[in-house]
Design an enzyme around this catalytic site. Structure first.
Site, PDB file in Angstrom:
ATOM      1  N   ASP A 320       0.859  -1.182   0.000  1.00 56.31           N
ATOM      2  CA  ASP A 320       0.000   0.000   0.000  1.00 56.31           C
ATOM      3  C   ASP A 320       0.901   1.239   0.000  1.00 56.31           C
ATOM      4  O   ASP A 320       2.111   1.154   0.225  1.00 56.31           O
ATOM      5  CB  ASP A 320      -0.951  -0.018   1.208  1.00 56.31           C
ATOM      6  CG  ASP A 320      -2.200   0.814   0.959  1.00 56.31           C
ATOM      7  OD1 ASP A 320      -2.193   1.634   0.015  1.00 56.31           O
ATOM      8  OD2 ASP A 320      -3.186   0.659   1.704  1.00 56.31           O
ATOM      9  N   GLU A 515     -10.307   7.167   3.996  1.00 54.85           N
ATOM     10  CA  GLU A 515      -9.181   6.831   4.875  1.00 54.85           C
ATOM     11  C   GLU A 515      -9.275   7.588   6.204  1.00 54.85           C
ATOM     12  O   GLU A 515     -10.357   7.817   6.708  1.00 54.85           O
ATOM     13  CB  GLU A 515      -7.863   7.053   4.147  1.00 54.85           C
ATOM     14  CG  GLU A 515      -7.799   6.147   2.898  1.00 54.85           C
ATOM     15  CD  GLU A 515      -6.418   6.021   2.309  1.00 54.85           C
ATOM     16  OE1 GLU A 515      -5.534   5.532   3.011  1.00 54.85           O
ATOM     17  OE2 GLU A 515      -6.256   6.388   1.125  1.00 54.85           O
TER      18      GLU A 515
HETATM   19  C1  BGC Z   1      -5.144   2.949   0.296  1.00 55.17           C
HETATM   20  C2  BGC Z   1      -5.424   1.856  -0.696  1.00 55.17           C
HETATM   21  C3  BGC Z   1      -5.364   2.391  -2.087  1.00 55.17           C
HETATM   22  C4  BGC Z   1      -4.040   3.066  -2.319  1.00 55.17           C
HETATM   23  C5  BGC Z   1      -3.889   3.660  -3.691  1.00 55.17           C
HETATM   24  C6  BGC Z   1      -3.899   3.707  -0.043  1.00 55.17           C
HETATM   25  O1  BGC Z   1      -3.730   4.803   0.784  1.00 55.17           O
HETATM   26  O2  BGC Z   1      -5.036   2.401   1.591  1.00 55.17           O
HETATM   27  O3  BGC Z   1      -6.667   1.268  -0.417  1.00 55.17           O
HETATM   28  O4  BGC Z   1      -5.581   1.370  -3.005  1.00 55.17           O
HETATM   29  O5  BGC Z   1      -3.866   4.102  -1.392  1.00 55.17           O
HETATM   30  O6  BGC Z   1      -4.640   4.800  -3.845  1.00 55.17           O
HETATM   31  C1  BGC Z   2      -3.530   9.542  -2.680  1.00 60.46           C
HETATM   32  C2  BGC Z   2      -4.328   8.325  -2.310  1.00 60.46           C
HETATM   33  C3  BGC Z   2      -3.611   7.636  -1.233  1.00 60.46           C
HETATM   34  C4  BGC Z   2      -3.336   8.565  -0.055  1.00 60.46           C
HETATM   35  C5  BGC Z   2      -2.540   7.879   0.998  1.00 60.46           C
HETATM   36  C6  BGC Z   2      -3.334  10.414  -1.466  1.00 60.46           C
HETATM   37  O1  BGC Z   2      -2.622  11.568  -1.803  1.00 60.46           O
HETATM   38  O2  BGC Z   2      -4.163  10.236  -3.696  1.00 60.46           O
HETATM   39  O3  BGC Z   2      -4.500   7.487  -3.398  1.00 60.46           O
HETATM   40  O4  BGC Z   2      -4.369   6.556  -0.819  1.00 60.46           O
HETATM   41  O5  BGC Z   2      -2.660   9.733  -0.471  1.00 60.46           O
HETATM   42  O6  BGC Z   2      -2.271   8.700   2.085  1.00 60.46           O
END
Ligand code: BGC
Ligand code: BGC
Length: 802
Positions: A320, A515
């Site tokens: 991730d 998130e």
């Molecule tokens: C998330 C994932 C996601 C990835 C890509 C991460 O922060 O936990 O679920 O697929 O970002 O965007």
């Molecule tokens: C991204 C997401 C990712 C996240 C993680 C964002 O800036 O666009 O895809 O999951 O950061 O912290």
């Protein structure tokens, strides 16, 4: 322990976020305890022979490159000449090359082609290997303008319809392949146990069996079955996530610690994985969380011994977002530990270059044995072959007509109908199609609000209806149904009307989030600001029956709102096909069939509420859901939330003319305050006048804003300048102070000032302990009206003065 005792214990738990200690020291596993599974279709002799031949030609640099994935926001196609990476992704905030966020398919296709062209070009000493392009197609290909947006997983869980999941997966795959991507970062197989978790809505259910029943159909929907695999047929690779235990973190903290024993880890959190593996899932994404303190990205026993060993997974494990960098001893740009533990491809969005260099060095000096590298590369190439990526034909890419097609929208609309759960109905539903309907509430005509997070932007914020061509808002769907049935539907966000309606449908709920920004500390809806409740009460006082359509990513404590509603529908985040709501509410042609896949709390403090618990005492049990055929009403409910208000509100400091609990306002020295109108409400703002030196502060209980700071949140002030400052105006957070005099907009009307918490932290604020989230001081005369102060996520226009 009585119920009261339980609530107090739960409330106390919420504040002791940092104070928890591991209940078990269970950090080791016995693979024999885990279920056996087997990747079906991934390994065959012919393909393995092709991989052998290819690997024999690859340099070490090319092998290491396969193991690293970069984000398109931080890499150019040209970079691939020097750094032969194996994969790219588009993170939630990364637009296609040279285009803004919220772009339609064409720029995405061009982006994909531009990167692949470099990967596949004929060059001296270069082995041509296609890239994989991953994206969070988690409820439809939801980054692309015009795509069908399906309900979020919390709603899909309520359908209990695996066959429909397969069709949703297939439609999502086609819309993803048509936009030039070949890999969906889904489905999420989390089994959320604490609904304070901001990602609870990404899970299908608190119940492992429901999650297990969806895993295979969703994987097969996305990927097809082994005989039909391949991008040419509009299939994409799936990535079941996040392995393992993401839904079990203590206090529902995102990326937290899952403190359960091995038996629970297997029975609850692993429930979906064996079925996904048996269905041939090509990738598994490692989780950010720890299990009893051990980071999953570094957990060799679980990634290698269990997942690849006992559970027979032959695809590859992707990391991730910089998840490897969280392993103790690692940084984002250097982490052999994660590959040693079994990760095959690291998601290194902005850290790819450094990680490539350090991983190459670790391969050369033997820190990472060659067998491990070869195993990782073999797994990645295997998936690329099975996906048909070496065949450069992309017939599906030209079929952009499948994106948001009538056929796919019909599937989404069916899913909306099946996902709605009728919680209360005193007989007001179904509404006659000939009725005069008032459609009220802030979310009534807002497709962004009904779609939730991971929609066009990472957090799902900042969207307008114009960003969703072809989609239908909830109001628009009601209007269509009323028109067809000879009735009327009038949109009135604030619920005012000139002609008394027969009934009001009020659409309200949580704002979109993703998130960690969605983590909450109470399950009370709108603590400190009961705006939807006030609207419902106003309508009822005028003798109008009310139907609530509640948009949320989780069950919440809404007893007061439910008491003020004649009918109450849990609509989750239904997505782009808002007409599915009118299908059930109006006319009576369709009955409800959705049932809760998460237990609904009786108090705001029932954070961990899952069927099968001792003491299980929900308001609506797992599986509850009314229908027209069976009927059933809900009596008057207690309006005691059961939780200390001081826990409830941690982000709203001033709104609608007042300072919400638990905060208080104090003025010192030559500052006076008076009530004035805001843009939207009579006396909705306060005018603060400095007649000389003085200060204003909003104070409350101690808040830890570390996570909010890391999540790039800001202090957002809605204001109108009355008398421009004649000297410095200091905005303070603890010891930090920034002079905002020059960044205030003196033009007519209301404006928004957004100061990032990071800016205040860098100026010296202790974000671990904040007792005055907002304070202003000035020495010279000046006056401004303020209508709203809150912690906000939208980064648009943030400034950091000084
Ligand atoms: C998330 C994932 C996601 C990835 C890509 C991460 O922060 O936990 O679920 O697929 O970002 O965007
Ligand atoms: C991204 C997401 C990712 C996240 C993680 C964002 O800036 O666009 O895809 O999951 O950061 O912290």
């Amino acid at each position: 322990m009585g119920r009261f005792g339980f609530l107090m214990a739960a409330a106390a738990m919420a504040v002791s976020v940092a104070a928890c200690t591991a209940q078990q020291d269970g950090k080791t596993v016995n693979p024999q305890n885990w279920p056996e599974a087997k990747s079906v279709g991934l390994i065959d002799d012919a393909t393995e022979a092709k991989i052998d031949a290819l690997m024999a030609r690859m340099s070490l640099e090319e092998k290491i490159g396969q193991m690293i994935q970069a984000d398109i926001g931080s890499i150019t196609p040209e970079d691939l000449r020097e750094y032969p990476l194996g994969s790219i992704l588009a993170g939630g905030s990364s637009p296609p090359l040279g285009h803004p966020d919220r772009s339609p398919a064409q720029p995405w296709i061009e982006t994909s082609r531009a990167f692949n062209a470099v990967a596949m070009e004929e060059r001296e000493g270069h082995v041509r290997i296609p890239l994989m392009f991953g994206v969070d197609a988690v409820h439809g290909n939801s980054n692309v303008v015009g795509a069908t947006i399906f309900p979020h997983n919390v709603g899909l869980g309520a359908m209990r319809d695996p066959e429909l999941m397969r069709r949703i997966g297939q439609a999502t795959a086609e819309e993803t392949a048509a936009a030039g991507m070949d890999w969906a970062f889904g489905p999420t197989l989390a089994v959320p146990q604490d609904e304070r978790w901001g990602r609870a809505y990404e899970g299908y259910s608190e119940d492992p069996d429901v999650v297990a029943s969806y895993a295979a159909p969703m994987v097969e929907g996305l990927q097809g079955t082994p005989d039909s695999w391949g991008i040419q047929g509009g299939h994409v690779a799936a990535s079941v996530k996040h392995f393992l235990g993401d839904g079990g973190t203590t206090d529902g903290i995102d990326q937290g610690d899952t403190q359960v024993d091995e038996e629970t880890l297997i029975r609850v959190h692993n429930a979906g994985y064996p079925n996904a593996i048996n269905a041939g899932t090509m990738t598994v994404m490692a989780s950010f969380n720890t299990w009893n303190g051990v980071k999953m990205h570094g957990n060799r026993e679980l990634l290698t011994d269990v997942l690849k060993g006992r559970m027979g997974f032959d695809g590859f494990i992707v990391g991730d977002w910089n998840g490897h960098g969280q392993i103790p001893g690692c940084i984002n740009t250097d982490c052999p530990q994660t590959f040693l533990a079994g990760l095959d491809m690291a998601m290194a969005p902005d850290s790819w270059k450094g990680l490539y260099d350090s991983t190459l060095a670790a391969a050369k000096d033997g820190t990472i044995p060659m067998e491990r590298i070869d195993d990782a590369v073999r797994r990645i190439l295997r998936v690329k072959f099975k996906m048909g990526l070496f065949d450069t034909a992309r017939p599906f890419e030209s079929r952009t007509a499948v994106i948001g097609s009538a056929e796919h929208r019909a599937i989404a609309r069916e899913a909306v109908r099946k996902s709605l759960v009728l919680l209360k109905n005193d007989g007001v539903l179904p509404i006659k199609a000939s009725a005069n309907i008032l459609v009220a509430g802030e979310a009534a005509d807002d497709i962004g609000r009904q779609s939730g997070g991971w929609t066009l932007s990472w957090q799902g914020d900042g969207n307008t209806n114009a960003d969703f061509p072809g989609a239908t808002s909830i109001y628009a769907g009601i209007a269509q149904a009323a028109q067809a049935g000879g009735g009327t539907a009038t949109l009135s966000t604030d619920g005012s009307f000139s002609q008394k309606p027969d009934v009001a449908i009020v659409v309200f709920g949580e704002l979109p989030y993703a998130e960690m920004r969605g983590d909450v500390r109470t399950l009370e809806f709108q603590p400190g600001d009961k705006q939807a409740l006030a609207l419902l009460k106003r309508l009822r006082e005028q003798g109008i029956p009310t139907v609530s359509v509640f948009l949320s990513g989780r069950p919440m404590w809404v007893n007061p709102e439910m008491n003020a509603s004649n009918a109450f529908v849990a609509a989750w985040f239904p997505g782009s096909e808002g007409a599915g709501i009118a299908d059930l509410l109006i006319g009576g042609d369709h009955d409800f069939s959705g049932t809760l896949s998460f237990s609904w709390p009786k108090t705001a403090g029932q954070f961990v509420l899952n069927q099968g618990q001792d003491d299980y005492d929900p308001l609506f049990a797992f599986g509850y859901g009314l229908t027209y055929a069976k009927g059933g009403d809900v009596p008057q409910l207690s309006e005691v939330s059961g939780i200390d208000a001081s826990l409830a509100n941690t982000s709203l400091f001033f709104t609608r003319g007042r300072v919400p609990e638990p905060f208080t306002l104090s003025l010192a020295d030559a500052v006076t305050r008076s009530a004035v109108d805001s843009e939207t409400a009579q006396e909705g703002a306060m005018r603060l006048t400095w007649n000389g030196a003085g200060s204003v502060s909003i104070d409350g209980p101690e808040l830890a804003l570390v996570r909010e700071t890391n999540a790039d949140m800001n202090i957002q002030v809605t204001y109108r300048l009355v008398t421009p400052p004649s000297g410095a105006v200091e905005m303070k957070l603890g010891a930090a102070s920034v002079n905002i005099a020059d960044v205030l907009d003196g033009s007519d009307g209301w404006h928004m000032l957004r100061i990032p918490l990071k800016c205040l932290r860098d100026a010296g604020a202790d974000v671990e302990s904040v007792t005055s989230p907002f304070a202003l001081s000035a020495d010279a005369p000046f006056a401004m009206a303020i209508s709203d102060v809150r912690l906000a996520t939208d980064p648009a226009g943030t400034v950091c003065p000084n």
